[in-house]
Design an enzyme around this catalytic site. Structure first.
Site, mmCIF file in Angstrom:
data_model
loop_
_atom_site.group_PDB
_atom_site.id
_atom_site.type_symbol
_atom_site.label_atom_id
_atom_site.label_comp_id
_atom_site.label_asym_id
_atom_site.label_seq_id
_atom_site.Cartn_x
_atom_site.Cartn_y
_atom_site.Cartn_z
ATOM 1 N N CYS A 71 0.813 -1.223 0.000
ATOM 2 C CA CYS A 71 0.000 0.000 0.000
ATOM 3 C C CYS A 71 0.844 1.269 0.000
ATOM 4 O O CYS A 71 0.607 2.182 -0.788
ATOM 5 C CB CYS A 71 -0.969 -0.015 1.182
ATOM 6 S SG CYS A 71 -0.174 -0.191 2.791
ATOM 7 N N HIS A 123 -1.907 0.448 7.078
ATOM 8 C CA HIS A 123 -2.427 0.445 5.711
ATOM 9 C C HIS A 123 -2.724 1.878 5.269
ATOM 10 O O HIS A 123 -3.148 2.706 6.076
ATOM 11 C CB HIS A 123 -3.704 -0.403 5.631
ATOM 12 C CG HIS A 123 -4.102 -0.724 4.230
ATOM 13 N ND1 HIS A 123 -3.345 -1.523 3.401
ATOM 14 C CD2 HIS A 123 -5.173 -0.336 3.501
ATOM 15 C CE1 HIS A 123 -3.949 -1.613 2.220
ATOM 16 N NE2 HIS A 123 -5.054 -0.902 2.255
ATOM 17 N N HIS A 140 -5.741 1.671 -3.305
ATOM 18 C CA HIS A 140 -4.789 1.072 -2.364
ATOM 19 C C HIS A 140 -4.357 -0.283 -2.906
ATOM 20 O O HIS A 140 -4.867 -0.756 -3.912
ATOM 21 C CB HIS A 140 -5.426 0.922 -0.979
ATOM 22 C CG HIS A 140 -6.565 -0.047 -0.933
ATOM 23 N ND1 HIS A 140 -6.526 -1.206 -0.213
ATOM 24 C CD2 HIS A 140 -7.783 -0.035 -1.546
ATOM 25 C CE1 HIS A 140 -7.668 -1.867 -0.350
ATOM 26 N NE2 HIS A 140 -8.454 -1.164 -1.162
#
Length: 170
Positions: A71, A123, A140
């Protein structure tokens, strides 16, 4: 004495009304800058276009190319493609901008999540399009499906949401 006070007053008025003062307030985080104060709309469009070109690339821890990317590597690569330098790791990326409320999200803002039980940011993604107040999509790299867009306002992502920032332009 009166002359000195008058000169100081005039200087104070000039300084308080100039753009330097406004930029200082924005830098200190006392006001949210408009997105144009950082990246232009054209630059954001180019960044998002770059990111969307990676859709379908598989997830790979530490990766930053078409063979695979994680990510934070996706964000890093998108910005590198446009000749901008940003931090490589999610934890550092999360500090590289001004906090924005989720209701004020704009395309180009970065979103951060804690998807593990530790509640530590692990993340990241970038707001890629906004269809409505409850349809805010972010790009992402998913561990299971690779680079993709998802709606921030789903139970999973909203439950893992930590923060949103408007990134600095370097």
């Amino acid at each position: 004495m009166f002359r000195r006070i008058a000169v100081l007053w005039v200087l104070l008025v000039l300084v308080s009304s100039c753009s330097v003062w406004k930029k200082t307030i924005q830098f200190l985080g006392l006001a949210n800058p408009p997105i144009e104060a950082n990246y232009t709309i054209r630059e954001i469009d180019q960044l998002i276009h770059s990111g969307l070109s990676y859709q379908g690339v598989p997830y790979r821890t530490g990766g930053i190319d078409r063979k695979g990317m994680d990510c934070s590597g996706l964000l890093f690569r998108m910005y590198a493609d446009q000749h901008f330098q940003i931090p490589r790791l999610s934890k550092d990326q999360a500090q590289f901008g001004l906090p924005i409320s989720i209701q004020d999200a704009q395309v180009g803002d970065w979103v951060f999540f804690a998807t593990s039980q530790t509640k530590v940011i692990n993340h990241s993604g970038i707001i890629s399009r906004i269809k409505s107040a409850n349809e805010v999509y972010f790009l992402h790299s998913s561990t299971s499906k690779g680079v993709r867009e998802d709606n921030l306002y789903t139970k999973y992502w909203l439950g893992s949401f930590v923060k949103l920032i408007r990134p600095f332009k370097n």
